[in-house]
Motif scaffolding. Structure first.
Motif, PDB file in Angstrom:
ATOM      1  N   CYS A 113       0.703  -1.186  -0.044  1.00  0.00           N
ATOM      2  CA  CYS A 113      -0.032  -0.084  -0.059  1.00  0.00           C
ATOM      3  C   CYS A 113       0.698   1.208   0.043  1.00  0.00           C
ATOM      4  CB  CYS A 113      -1.051   0.132   1.067  1.00  0.00           C
ATOM      5  SG  CYS A 113      -0.011  -0.368   2.794  1.00  0.00           S
ATOM      6  N   HIS A 135      -2.667  -1.168  -3.114  1.00  0.00           N
ATOM      7  CA  HIS A 135      -3.489  -0.066  -2.804  1.00  0.00           C
ATOM      8  C   HIS A 135      -2.837   1.209  -2.854  1.00  0.00           C
ATOM      9  CE1 HIS A 135      -6.235  -3.177  -1.240  1.00  0.00           C
ATOM     10  NE2 HIS A 135      -5.115  -3.582  -0.426  1.00  0.00           N
ATOM     11  N   ILE A 137      -3.408   4.789  -1.556  1.00  0.00           N
ATOM     12  CA  ILE A 137      -4.264   5.380  -0.801  1.00  0.00           C
ATOM     13  C   ILE A 137      -4.294   7.086  -0.767  1.00  0.00           C
ATOM     14  CG2 ILE A 137      -5.068   5.783   1.630  1.00  0.00           C
ATOM     15  CD1 ILE A 137      -4.023   3.035   2.186  1.00  0.00           C
ATOM     16  N   TRP A 145     -13.983   7.134   4.336  1.00  0.00           N
ATOM     17  CA  TRP A 145     -13.194   6.426   3.081  1.00  0.00           C
ATOM     18  C   TRP A 145     -13.906   5.573   2.232  1.00  0.00           C
ATOM     19  CZ3 TRP A 145     -12.245   1.155   2.250  1.00  0.00           C
ATOM     20  CH2 TRP A 145     -12.676   0.279   2.959  1.00  0.00           C
ATOM     21  N   ARG A 147     -13.496   3.110  -1.593  1.00  0.00           N
ATOM     22  CA  ARG A 147     -12.469   2.348  -2.371  1.00  0.00           C
ATOM     23  C   ARG A 147     -13.029   1.893  -3.908  1.00  0.00           C
ATOM     24  NH1 ARG A 147     -10.096  -3.098  -0.095  1.00  0.00           N
ATOM     25  NH2 ARG A 147     -12.320  -3.339   0.459  1.00  0.00           N
ATOM     26  N   ALA A 225      -4.475   0.585   6.267  1.00  0.00           N
ATOM     27  CA  ALA A 225      -4.655  -0.342   5.357  1.00  0.00           C
ATOM     28  C   ALA A 225      -5.144  -1.657   6.193  1.00  0.00           C
ATOM     29  CB  ALA A 225      -3.762  -0.598   4.433  1.00  0.00           C
TER      30      ALA A 225
END
Length: 243
Positions: A113, A135, A137, A145, A147, A225
């Motif tokens: 991440c 990931h 971020i 949050w 995704r 994460a």
């Protein structure tokens, strides 16, 4: 006279994909329980003359014997690796992240991440072109949050508060003799809470010309994460859906 009963020790089998099982010796009376021992590799990416930083969290819950029953023990997350560097190209940064992700003991059981804000998008695209699952971020305002594919939009306040709570509760700890631990703690201490005129809570951070803050951001990315971006489903004889 009281007698202390010592629980028997399990013979654990560590699989390359991060699953950890108890050996049953083909005894049908002994349930096979599957835990895990995996890693989160988190990176904060700087411009060419700024520091980039990498932190690795070990994330595990192992089979144990508790009151005569074989169960999955408590989840433990530990900061086991930290590094920072600067003056390298994006290509070298990507190569370093891939090599570290695949190096022992991380290979085959590590989720990558990165801070996908700013130049993180460039690095994310380069990783994607090499088929490296990760990931990205992107820190935003607020405390929510969401995704979409490899991109995650997460409120910086939420990320900082999540990390603080996990450390305060003991859900995340530092490995003994961790290099750069003092620098990480100083980074985390550089975050402050402020209230806007509208009454909203915001997080601010002081950074020095020496790159102060990069290790803290890496850890915050990894902690967030590990807390939000996966679900563990651990039952007897099977483990499902880590990534």
């Amino acid at each position: 006279m009281s007698t202390t009963v010592t629980e028997p020790k399990l013979n654990l089998v560590y699989h390359p994909d991060g699953r950890v099982m108890n050996e049953t010796g083909n005894d049908p009376a002994i349930p096979r329980v599957t835990g895990f021992s995996r890693y989160w590799l988190a990176a904060d990416l700087g411009q060419a003359n700024d520091y980039s930083a990498v932190v690795v969290l070990k994330d595990e819950a192992l089979p144990i014997i508790d009151n005569g029953n074989c169960i999955v023990g408590p989840r433990e997350r530990t900061v086991v690796y930290a590094d920072r560097f600067r003056g390298v190209s994006y290509v070298d940064v990507v190569d370093h992240l891939i090599q570290l992700k695949n190096a022992p003991p991380f290979g085959g059981k590590t989720a990558l991440c990165i801070d996908g804000t700013s130049i993180g998008r460039v690095v994310s695209d380069m990783l994607w072109e090499q088929n490296v699952n990760h990931h990205a971020i992107q820190m935003t305002g607020g405390q929510d949050w969401s995704r979409k594919g490899r991109y995650v939009n997460a409120g910086k306040t939420l990320m900082v508060e999540t990390t603080a709570v996990l450390f305060a509760s003991g859900d995340i700890k530092f490995a003994q003799d961790l290099p750069l631990r003092q620098e990480i703690e100083e980074d985390l201490g550089s975050f402050t809470t402020a209230t806007t005129a509208a009454g909203n809570q915001i997080i601010t951070q002081s950074r020095s010309t020496a790159g102060h803050g990069d290790l803290g951001i890496s850890l915050i990315v990894g902690a967030f994460a590990s807390h939000y971006l996966h679900r563990q489903h651990i039952v007897v004889s099977t483990l499902q859906g880590w990534f």
